[in-house]
Design an enzyme around this catalytic site. Sequence first.
Site, PDB file in Angstrom:
ATOM      1  CE  LYS A  78      -3.943   1.995   2.617  1.00 15.68           C
ATOM      2  NZ  LYS A  78      -4.864   1.655   3.754  1.00 15.68           N
ATOM      3  CB  SER A 153      -8.464   3.621   2.936  1.00 11.17           C
ATOM      4  OG  SER A 153      -7.476   3.050   3.617  1.00 11.17           O
ATOM      5  CB  SER A 177      -8.535   0.711   5.657  1.00 13.60           C
ATOM      6  OG  SER A 177      -9.328   1.933   5.380  1.00 13.60           O
TER       7      SER A 177
HETATM    8  N1  GLN Z   1     -13.512   3.945   5.849  1.00 13.47           N
HETATM    9  C1  GLN Z   1     -12.862   4.355   7.177  1.00 13.47           C
HETATM   10  C2  GLN Z   1     -12.667   6.076   7.070  1.00 13.47           C
HETATM   11  O1  GLN Z   1     -12.975   6.319   6.252  1.00 13.47           O
HETATM   12  C3  GLN Z   1     -11.774   3.652   7.778  1.00 13.47           C
HETATM   13  C4  GLN Z   1     -10.504   4.085   6.894  1.00 13.47           C
HETATM   14  C5  GLN Z   1      -9.368   3.019   7.184  1.00 13.47           C
HETATM   15  O2  GLN Z   1      -9.441   2.162   7.980  1.00 13.47           O
HETATM   16  N2  GLN Z   1      -8.217   3.775   7.109  1.00 13.47           N
HETATM   17  O3  GLN Z   1     -11.609   6.380   8.014  1.00 13.47           O
END
Ligand code: GLN
Length: 488
Positions: A78, A153, A177
Amino acid sequence: MNLAHTSLRQLAAALRAKTLSSRELAQSYLDRIARMDPQLNSFITLDAPRTLAAADAADVRIAQGDTGPLTGIPIAHKDIFCANGWLTTCGSKMLSNFVAPYDAHVIEQFHAAGSPLLGKTNMDEFAMGSSNETSYFGPVKNPWDLAAVPGGSSGGSAAAVAARLTPAATGTDTGGSIRQPASLCGISGIKPTYGRVSRYGMIAYASSLDQGGVLAPSAEDLALVLNTMVGFDARDSTCLERPAEDFTAGLDKPLAGLRIGLPREYFSDGVSADVANAIEAALKEYERLGATRVDISLPNTKLSVPVYYVLAPAEASSNLSRFDGVRYGYRAKDYGDLTDLYERSRAEGFGPEVKRRILTGTYVLSKGYYDAYYLQAQRVRRLILDDFQQAFTRCDVIMGPSSPTVAFNIGEKTSDPIQMYLSDIFTISVNLAGLPGLSIPVGFGAQQRPVGLQLIGDYFSEAHLLNIAHQYQQATDWHAQSPALAKA
Ligand code: GLN
């Protein structure tokens, strides 16, 4: 041997037997990426000469008999992990010119294992998002249906694994995420206990929640990669020093007597019928494997999203203050004084979702609101943690959907942030409690889009979660299915 559809264990065996070289393997993945990724947009940066040089170095190690389970196996990371000499953008214009001068601890561990870096995967900007639509580098498409989001994400990592453009990929999980994109892309993904993976060199979003983990087709693959990723690092003060553990060792244990806790809040109105059906079928399979069901309650589940959207932005507003246009990253071209430089660089460098969170976070931390929002959220965080501790006196693992629906369409939720935030309703509380969580594919719902089952364990139960997932995958073949696009 169809390389793209071969498990990590089999790839490692072929490399050791020298029927396959790391260079051949890396080249075959680079060719697939060149052919298929223009449709998916799952990678931000590729550097074939660098990847192949690392593969050659791995081949030398293999020739000398110096091999571990990942030696010679290329893995995508990532784009939140700093990798020396690689562009490291975190999905943002703010870092669109940032070449990392050092390796994250996670990247060091893969180097030491002899795993070539295959490329840096696309992601929501600064890991803020659930659909990969906030990336400065454009949305990622779901390989099962190009009209659908891959989740986020870690959407690039999930899509790349689902399309078999990489044998496995790293991700990070602050509120879901890893598990949510794994679920939406029909693959497996694990977020370990908070503190098991070093955050050194992993660009910070919300430090008390951020945790690195893995996405791969199967639980066995996850275990192999996690073995390399987990490890103590004194440079992250929250990284835990634990005895070394082999996450593959207990995979084959039978599940007889396993008590599965089913939180009533995870099987409520918010879950769509197609997801509920696939989850029910998976639970029946677990009963066939000898498990029993226990009804439990996690009463504060509905508070997890509001609590997260106070605490995570608060931490983000502090963490992202380092991007000021001075030390590194994007700098506005025309500016007057120093304040103007800060303001323009940040106004031009950050996207709308990141700005929304910096504003929210600054607000909840400001004098007069701190007690009402930030402190109150910390108190509720404690209650959420207590709910889980209570539940684990009655069951060995908690199960439910990873996401209330299958993948939604690109553009469907972008105008309604609250709807977007609710797609993490089942994953966020796990981060607030610091627990390990895993998602595995268990079937298909509407429009033949994948459904994921979430497994939540007590602290440091990663090996047990992987065992529970692996036993299911020995009895079923959802994890072995791949989208039509990946078969090309
Ligand atoms: N979807 C969640 C957010 O928008 C979690 C994102 C994540 O785990 N980095 O913050």
